[in-house]
Design an enzyme around this catalytic site. Structure first.
Site, PDB file in Angstrom:
ATOM      1  N   ASP A 191      44.026  36.787  51.434  1.00 54.51           N
ATOM      2  CA  ASP A 191      45.057  37.308  50.997  1.00 54.51           C
ATOM      3  C   ASP A 191      45.457  37.843  51.665  1.00 54.51           C
ATOM      4  OD1 ASP A 191      43.246  38.095  48.900  1.00 54.51           O
ATOM      5  OD2 ASP A 191      42.081  40.143  49.388  1.00 54.51           O
ATOM      6  N   GLU A 217      46.972  40.931  39.303  1.00 49.51           N
ATOM      7  CA  GLU A 217      46.659  41.626  40.906  1.00 49.51           C
ATOM      8  C   GLU A 217      48.222  40.509  41.529  1.00 49.51           C
ATOM      9  OE1 GLU A 217      42.858  41.378  42.071  1.00 49.51           O
ATOM     10  OE2 GLU A 217      42.319  39.322  42.076  1.00 49.51           O
TER      11      GLU A 217
HETATM   12  O1  FUB Z   1      40.379  40.230  48.463  1.00 52.75           O
HETATM   13  C1  FUB Z   1      39.876  41.711  47.761  1.00 52.75           C
HETATM   14  C2  FUB Z   1      40.658  41.157  45.754  1.00 52.75           C
HETATM   15  O2  FUB Z   1      40.669  39.998  45.886  1.00 52.75           O
HETATM   16  C3  FUB Z   1      42.115  41.611  45.872  1.00 52.75           C
HETATM   17  O3  FUB Z   1      42.647  42.761  46.637  1.00 52.75           O
HETATM   18  C4  FUB Z   1      42.388  40.739  45.328  1.00 52.75           C
HETATM   19  O4  FUB Z   1      44.096  40.444  44.730  1.00 52.75           O
HETATM   20  C5  FUB Z   1      41.776  39.416  45.466  1.00 52.75           C
HETATM   21  O5  FUB Z   1      42.448  38.412  46.144  1.00 52.75           O
END
Ligand code: FUB
Length: 352
Positions: A44, A251
């Site tokens: 991320d 997301e």
């Molecule tokens: O790294 C945990 C979660 O996985 C992140 O918050 C999301 O965007 C995904 O990459």
């Protein structure tokens, strides 16, 4: 494919190899770029340029031994490291632990994708973590250096919820926070405006849930307005539907501006793309334009975009180092190129 699954034929082969007791190492030559950090698992990546230097704020993946599920419980991270680079291709420096979950008074578990911002010589780290009631909130922590250490506020940002904060500074000096994520990110539990521990999704033919946007307060640790929906439109001006899983928001929101156009980019989660949409205001609406990044090795796809020394770069992750284990990822970067009309040339993370 569910969130606990692993994407791609390559991975199925790797899993078989793992069961057979062989070291599941994918061929590095198949990947477009190498991992930037090899001695920690990182994911991320939110990249920023502060004082002419490139800083990366990633998640710090660990194997906490939590069984995988569709809520992403196996993403059980506990701290953040900050990394910096003077030059592309140069040494990537690990500045150590910048914030530990033990120092966040309200935190329960799972420190997910963070971001950072600078204002008036102070640096702010924004991070999603579940509170003691297992509800994702967004915290803010303040430091005197881009590398931390960061001191967390005693409470999460009032009115914040869900995951994946991304802070954008507009040319007029205003700061905006984009946030949200469905499934394990809990955005679907806030449909009524308050948290309900029940998932409520729109019907497939109804507008999809959107990321949220709120202007930050002058103190940078509060939001100055009630969060609004980031609306994504198709080419006919119609809101993307919940059933349009190849394009709807899941997301990992990010916002950058180029030549006066606002580019909102995000992950489609269960269809594994990084997409982008453009608009004329930080609030949107944004019209979907296309893909930035094809699926990578591992389930999640998460990125950021930054301009550094007159070139644009895409930061992303995959699970190359761990042989495809979806919660053990590594950050990467590649130059991002635009066509003369401002459209983005999509990237395939694999070499044919
Ligand atoms: O790294 C945990 C979660 O996985 C992140 O918050 C999301 O965007 C995904 O990459």
């Amino acid at each position: 494919m569910n969130r606990s699954g692993i994407a791609g034929v390559v991975i199925i082969a790797l899993s078989i190899a793992a069961v057979a007791g062989q070291a599941p190492k994918p061929d590095p030559a198949k990947f477009l770029t190498p991992p930037l950090v090899k001695d920690l698992y990182t994911a991320d990546p939110s990249a920023h340029v502060f004082n002419g230097k490139l800083f990366i704020y990633p998640s710090h993946d660990i194997d906490a031994g939590v069984p995988p599920d569709d809520l992403g419980s196996h993403f059980a991270m506990r701290d953040y490291h900050v990394f910096s680079m003077d030059a592309v291709g140069g040494k990537v420096i690990d500045h150590g632990v910048a914030l530990d979950i033990r120092n966040v008074p309200w935190a329960g578990r799972q420190m997910w994708a963070p971001d950072a911002a600078e204002k008036g010589g102070k640096y702010y780290l924004y991070f999603p973590v579940k509170d003691r009631e297992d509800v994702f909130r967004i915290g803010a922590a303040v430091g005197d250096s881009p590398t931390g250490p960061f001191t967390p506020q005693a409470q999460p940002i009032k009115g914040s919820y869900s995951i994946d904060p991304a802070v954008f500074k507009d040319s007029d000096g205003k700061y905006y926070m984009y946030f949200g994520g469905i499934w394990g990110g809990q955005l679907q539990r806030w449909a009524s405006g308050t948290y309900t521990p029940k998932d409520t999704y729109p019907a497939k033919d109804q507008p999809a849930l959107g990321a949220k946007i709120a202007r930050l307060g002058d103190d940078m640790v509060s939001i100055a307005e009630a969060p609004k929906d980031v609306v994504l439109l198709d080419e006919k001006g119609k809101a993307l539907s919940a059933g349009d899983t190849g394009r709807r928001f899941f997301e990992g929101a990010w916002l950058h501006k180029r030549n006066g156009t606002y580019y909102f980019s995000y992950s489609t989660g269960d269809t594994h793309f990084i997409m982008y949409a453009t608009g004329s205001s930080p609030y949107g609406p944004f019209t979907v334009k296309g893909k930035i990044l094809e699926p990578v090795l591992g389930w999640t796809n998460h990125h950021s975009i930054v301009e550094f020394q007159e070139k644009s770069y895409l930061f992303y992750h995959d699970a190359q180092l761990s042989g495809g284990q979806t919660h053990l990822r590594n950050i990467k970067m590649i130059e991002l190129k635009y066509r003369p009309d401002g459209s983005i040339i999509p990237i395939d993370a694999y070499i044919e």
